[in-house]
Design a protein around this motif. Structure first.
Motif, PDB file in Angstrom:
ATOM      1  N   UNK A  78      15.892  29.542 -33.185  1.00  0.00           N
ATOM      2  CA  UNK A  78      14.584  29.241 -33.380  1.00  0.00           C
ATOM      3  C   UNK A  78      14.178  28.134 -34.294  1.00  0.00           C
ATOM      4  N   UNK A  79      14.992  28.446 -35.500  1.00  0.00           N
ATOM      5  CA  UNK A  79      14.519  27.607 -36.631  1.00  0.00           C
ATOM      6  C   UNK A  79      15.059  26.189 -36.234  1.00  0.00           C
ATOM      7  N   UNK A 127      13.944  20.461 -35.213  1.00  0.00           N
ATOM      8  CA  UNK A 127      14.223  19.241 -34.241  1.00  0.00           C
ATOM      9  C   UNK A 127      12.794  18.811 -33.645  1.00  0.00           C
ATOM     10  N   UNK A 128      11.821  19.825 -33.580  1.00  0.00           N
ATOM     11  CA  UNK A 128      10.717  19.432 -33.001  1.00  0.00           C
ATOM     12  C   UNK A 128       9.498  18.826 -34.016  1.00  0.00           C
ATOM     13  N   UNK A 129       9.682  19.301 -35.289  1.00  0.00           N
ATOM     14  CA  UNK A 129       8.764  18.959 -36.164  1.00  0.00           C
ATOM     15  C   UNK A 129       8.329  17.162 -36.459  1.00  0.00           C
ATOM     16  N   UNK A 151      20.224  21.056 -38.309  1.00  0.00           N
ATOM     17  CA  UNK A 151      20.347  22.088 -38.918  1.00  0.00           C
ATOM     18  C   UNK A 151      21.714  23.018 -38.660  1.00  0.00           C
ATOM     19  N   UNK A 152      21.827  23.883 -39.420  1.00  0.00           N
ATOM     20  CA  UNK A 152      23.362  24.487 -38.834  1.00  0.00           C
ATOM     21  C   UNK A 152      23.392  25.202 -37.618  1.00  0.00           C
TER      22      UNK A 152
END
Length: 820
Positions: free
Chosen positions: A492-493, A498-500, A507-508
């Protein structure tokens, strides 16, 4: 157990007015006067919180009409062993909260004495299962508070005694007797330590109780570890029941000794052993002791450099026969038929087999099968792992005369609650390869000690008790649940980043399937959107589908291999599971070095992956700290922070190399080095193209202890014969075994070791941990132990080279004897 508590779950608040609350207060006061602490709860939600956090409960007083909780409230979040029970656990409108609390107690505790508080005239309206869940009923106003409290505390004391497993109970009783010590060890219960300043500090640090329990085998009432008598024998038999074996033996030197023991018992000199190349070095040591001739089986590998399982084609009878026939060392074996096979289950990275199918495949080749389950002692205690562990191969699962004898060796301390080095061997004998206790015990005594540490035995006994009954599933389910929560939160993070749109979209990752299928509905769900209940109860969610890109292993069949959710592999940018490398990357060694500065120590680091374990000691706060550190690393990388700010110790230790460098700059330099030398690809080739075997391991060990070996630079090691194992971490799997040829200068092994040596020179402070390799601190050269060659080389070492070690000529292949 002086801190034992009793749960009182009733609708009335202890400060409430009226006859009922007053009577309950007096019951509480009488319970506390009896030496117990009361945990008061006025709703099922409160009671659920107590049940989740209080392992020291000794009894419970529960009101049937306790107010309930909503289906999505925190009180309903207690992990359930099955999807159906999870639905039952959520109290619906009109269902008494006492019902939910009783069900939770039944899953959390084994035989906890529960008294049901009643307000009506009788029990006729209660469900039938309730009478099986309680030990008695209480009408608070019909008996005196002291009498009611006495019933509860008497049951609580009996329960406190009953939960103690056999050996630990006996050890406590012996300690309570306060006998003088007239035997070893010489510290006499810690008294000797009190006669020295350093000793007094040691005594104060560890405490008198630990030292009083460090006893001699002369204490007959505690039994014998070698004779398997008394409370020790009772504890081992209890462990056999709990772990599902016919025979169980306690071992006090870790799974390494278990592996050596089983190998020594199962195969003798010049017999053939089938050995998973992804094995622990102790397996090889067992072969050295026994004198067996190993034929190695090759596991699959993926683009990350992770070792997978032995593929079904590798363990099929015809493939095994062909490999034996082509193996140079088997020509002089006493028989072409293997007597023993050993493989790793689960692997370091959490891959486990269909145990019954694997045993059936191996049974065509060998009568003895050894599951090295160092990291998998918990598998029997959760339905998610059904059929994935050695002791599940029983007469019912695999009937008939071809069933092999099965050994399972477990490092109990690794992922269950036992002291370090505590381990067990579980045995399920089959008629085709009987295991007589007395014969096996001879091997055990050769590898054991006559001076066992009794607290270690007690820890094995207690680890067994913790897994006995519903509490074992509850404990493992909690670890599984937290691992799943972390896995989903990572995905989710990553999606949020990716969408921000306001930061670099990387990210990992987590090594796991991207989507799963609900076996009931057939619906395909993204991993992060799948119900946690589904992920923690359905094994199919974790099976490695043949040909799936996310895992990258070739040659798998449906159901052959499963990923264990509690072994979480984080992936770094730079490469994927199929081996495709990107222009930019973040080597995992840099990440784990940063995590170490945050006091986060991971289990294993490969080139672009790192492994973390979600054991029974995991908490949300613990994995939340890791999540925070990962996001902080991303922020530092994106900001191109100075390396001296991120890894100050590395810069201070090697200022000429790293001063002025940034985090992103170091990552890119390291990534380009790994990419240019193709280190991951070279590693894969070195594992898939095994070195040529020249001599049995036992022969090499004989040469080693007689000084008939020498350390050789890898630049000069071509065509030499290795005298010791070479294991590089990462990945922790042997790349060279004793008795194998190092190979040609441009062969896969030397190309890999040369590339690794070059990497270590260029990036000081980020070296691989390499067992069997000595590093010349002046030059950084790798040196490995090789047999001394005959002829000119041997002339420099009088008495070596062609020495006869045991009165007979060394057992080596005639064609290569001159090279030794």
């Amino acid at each position: 157990m002086a801190d034992s508590r009793i749960l009182v779950a009733v609708p009335e608040h202890p400060r409430g007015e009226g006859a009922g609350p007053q009577q309950l207060r007096m019951i509480r006061d009488a319970i506390e006067a009896g030496g117990f602490e009361v945990r008061w709860a006025v709703t099922a939600e409160d009671a659920g919180a107590v049940l989740r956090t209080e392992a020291g409960l000794a009894a419970a007083l529960v009101a049937w009409d306790l107010p309930g909780v909503s289906g999505d409230g925190p009180g309903a979040a207690l992990a359930a062993p099955s999807r159906s029970l999870a639905r039952q656990d959520c109290t619906l409108d009109g269902t008494p909260g006492g019902s939910a609390v009783l069900r939770r107690i039944g899953r959390r505790f084994r035989d906890l004495p529960v008294f049901l508080v009643m307000s009506g005239e009788g029990v006729g309206d209660l469900p039938l299962w309730v009478s099986e869940s309680v030990v008695g009923y209480v009408w608070p106003l019909e008996d005196t508070p002291v009498f009611i409290a006495g019933r509860i505390t008497t049951a609580a004391r009996a329960y406190r005694e009953s939960v103690l497993p056999p050996f630990f109970r006996a050890l406590r009783r012996f300690d309570d007797a306060h006998e003088f010590s007239w035997h070893t060890p010489a510290h006499s219960g810690g008294v000797a330590f009190l006669k020295s300043p350093a000793g007094r500090a040691f005594h104060d640090y560890f405490g008198e109780r630990l030292l009083r329990s460090d006893l001699s085998i002369s204490v007959e009432e505690l039994g014998s570890l070698f004779e398997h008598t008394g409370p020790i024998g009772e504890a081992e038999r209890n462990a056999a029941r709990v772990f599902g074996s016919d025979l169980t033996y306690f071992v006090l030197h870790g799974d390494s000794t278990c592996n050596r023991l089983v190998g020594h018992f199962s195969v003798t000199r010049d017999e053939i052993a089938l050995v998973d190349r992804n094995c622990h070095k102790s397996v090889l040591q067992g072969l050295v002791v026994s004198g067996a001739r190993p034929v190695y089986l090759v596991p699959t590998r993926n683009g990350y450099g992770l070792a997978g399982p032995l593929p079904p084609a590798e363990i099929a009878a015809d493939a095994v026969t062909a490999r034996i026939a082509a193996h140079p060392l088997t020509e002089h074996a006493v028989s072409p038929h293997p007597q023993y096979a050993v493989f790793t289950n689960s692997t370091y990275d959490g891959l486990s087999y269909d145990a019954v199918a694997t045993a059936r495949a191996f049974a065509a080749s060998t009568p003895r099968l050894h599951f090295d389950e160092a990291w998998f002692a918990y598998a029997r205690f959760h339905p998610l792992y059904a059929g994935r562990y050695g002791m599940s191969v029983d007469e019912e699962a695999l009937p008939g005369p071809d069933r092999p004898t099965v050994f399972a060796t477990q490092s109990t301390h690794k992922l269950l609650a036992a002291l370090s080095q505590s381990a067990m061997v579980h045995v399920r004998p089959a008629p085709r390869a009987p295991v007589e206790h007395d014969r096996f015990n001879e091997a055990l005594m050769m590898h054991g000690t006559t001076s066992p540490l009794y607290p270690m035995i007690a820890s094995l006994d207690v680890a067994t008790a913790m897994m006995d009954g519903p509490q074992g599933e509850w404990l493992i389910d909690e670890a599984v649940t937290e691992a799943i929560r972390f896995r989903q939160e990572m995905v989710r993070l990553r999606r949020r980043i990716e969408n921000a749109g306001d930061r670099p979209p990387w990210f990992f990752g987590v090594w796991q399937p991207d989507t799963i299928t609900d076996p009931v509905t057939g619906e395909r769900l993204s991993f992060e959107e799948a119900p946690p209940e589904l992920l923690r109860t359905e094994q199919s969610c974790w099976l490695l589908e043949p040909g799936a890109d996310w895992h990258g292993f070739p040659g798998l069949t449906e159901g052959h291999c499963m990923l264990d959710p509690v072994k979480v592999t984080l992936t770094c940018p730079g490469i994927n599971a199929t081996g495709e490398m990107a222009e930019e990357g973040i080597p995992a060694r840099v990440l784990t070095a940063y995590l170490a500065t945050r006091k986060i120590v991971v289990e294993k680091t490969d080139s672009y992956t790192t492994l973390i374990l979600f054991s029974m000691g995991i908490t949300k706060g613990k994995w939340g700290t890791l999540l925070d550190a990962l996001t902080d690393f991303k922020a530092l990388y994106d900001a191109d922070a100075p390396l001296e700010r991120v890894l100050p110790e590395a810069v201070a230790a090697h200022p000429r190399r790293y001063a002025g460098l940034t985090l992103r700059g170091l990552c890119q330099e390291m990534h380009e080095q790994l990419r240019s030398v193709r280190l991951v690809e070279l590693l894969d080739t070195a594992f898939q193209q095994l070195p040529q075997p020249v001599a049995p391991p036992q022969h090499c060990y004989q040469r080693l202890v007689r000084g008939d070996t020498e350390r050789v630079r890898i630049s000069e090691a071509a065509s030499r014969v290795a005298a010791a194992m070479v294991t590089v971490t990462p990945p922790g799997i042997p790349v060279l075994m004793p008795g194998e040829s190092v190979g040609a200068p441009d062969g896969p092994l030397l190309r890999y070791l040369t590339a690794l040596e070059s990497f270590d020179r260029r990036f000081p402070g980020f070296r691989s941990e390499t067992h069997g390799v000595t590093i010349d601190e002046g030059t950084g050269d790798y040196l490995i132990e090789c047999l001394i060659q005959s002829g000119a080389a041997a002339a420099d070492h009088p008495g070596r080279g062609s020495a006869v070690l045991d009165g007979t000529a060394p057992t080596v292949l005639p064609a290569v004897e001159s090279s030794l």
